[in-house]
Scaffold this motif. Sequence first.
Motif, PDB file in Angstrom:
ATOM      1  N   SER A   1       0.838  -1.199   0.000  1.00 37.38           N
ATOM      2  CA  SER A   1       0.000   0.000   0.000  1.00 37.38           C
ATOM      3  C   SER A   1       0.873   1.248   0.000  1.00 37.38           C
ATOM      4  CB  SER A   1      -0.915   0.005   1.226  1.00 37.38           C
ATOM      5  OG  SER A   1      -0.147  -0.022   2.421  1.00 37.38           O
TER       6      SER A   1
ATOM      7  N   SER B   1      -4.448  -2.795   0.016  1.00 36.54           N
ATOM      8  CA  SER B   1      -4.331  -2.753  -1.444  1.00 36.54           C
ATOM      9  C   SER B   1      -4.305  -4.161  -2.024  1.00 36.54           C
ATOM     10  CB  SER B   1      -3.064  -1.990  -1.857  1.00 36.54           C
ATOM     11  OG  SER B   1      -3.112  -0.652  -1.381  1.00 36.54           O
TER      12      SER B   1
ATOM     13  N   GLU C   1      -7.495  -0.228  -4.040  1.00 34.42           N
ATOM     14  CA  GLU C   1      -7.325  -0.115  -2.605  1.00 34.42           C
ATOM     15  C   GLU C   1      -8.695   0.090  -1.970  1.00 34.42           C
ATOM     16  OE1 GLU C   1      -4.622   3.138  -2.203  1.00 34.42           O
ATOM     17  OE2 GLU C   1      -6.200   4.677  -2.296  1.00 34.42           O
TER      18      GLU C   1
ATOM     19  N   PRO D   1      -5.909   2.918  -7.087  1.00 29.73           N
ATOM     20  CA  PRO D   1      -4.882   3.510  -6.214  1.00 29.73           C
ATOM     21  C   PRO D   1      -4.430   4.863  -6.733  1.00 29.73           C
ATOM     22  CG  PRO D   1      -3.925   1.759  -7.541  1.00 29.73           C
ATOM     23  CD  PRO D   1      -5.418   1.710  -7.775  1.00 29.73           C
TER      24      PRO D   1
END
Length: 272
Positions: free
Chosen positions: A192, A204, A225, A236
């Motif tokens: 992430s 994520s 995410e 993301p």
Amino acid sequence: MRNETPERDQIAALRAQLATLEGPGGGRVRTTSETGVEFSPFSSDFQGLHDLYADSVADAVAVNAFGLGLALRTAAGRPIVWGLHDQMANEAGLPHGPGLQEMGVDPTGLLLVRVRDMKALLAVGEDALRSPAVGAVLLSAWGEAKALSLTASRRLALAAEAGGGALFLARAGAVPAPSAAETRWAIRAVASRPLEAGAPGHPSFLATLLRRRSGGGETKIWPMEWDRDHRSFRPPAPLSGGLVPLAAHRTAPAPGGRAGDRAGDSGPRRVA
């Protein structure tokens, strides 16, 4: 909720608890089929049965978290029934209260049923789908099992269709197999993006759509995410430092060998 009674008593207890949730005006709302339109996990309303496979045994936690996210999004505030196979709990860890709250899950709206037997797990799914008060169902299973057959998946799909509900079957330590599911996914955890001051980033995932029953045979992948505040998945944010994120809707290579062969597999971890 953990129930130590035999599976038959567990199913009876589940039915009793589901009955307390049901009331006038509590039926599910059917959504329009998306056959023939562009499919995306960010915008689609999930109905029916959906298979979720961990890309490796190290991704067992991720596939459960992904399934819980889809269930939470689909339930839209209604109760969620989570059937958890004991072997999955032993290998991947038990649901963690603070972690669930960090995902935006209200513990009072989650009915957790632990079972030792795969047949009992399937029975939990069928009974939960029959209740109009249930917003979504998540079943978490570990390993290969004869009980999780094509016939069993058809029963679940028919139950979901009859009740207008959604069931997400999360599996780890198993190879993707033919089923009656509307979609089939391979789920992998990815790093992430850290938040301000180095705070942990959002959960994520890399979600690969392996098959869509209603059309569109092309394999696609989506980096995503989890947005806790909106209880939904999102693309993301762009990464800094010259790294290029994986493009959404990119065609993925053909799925590889048996899950669980990737280096770096870890031991039991907490779910969510």
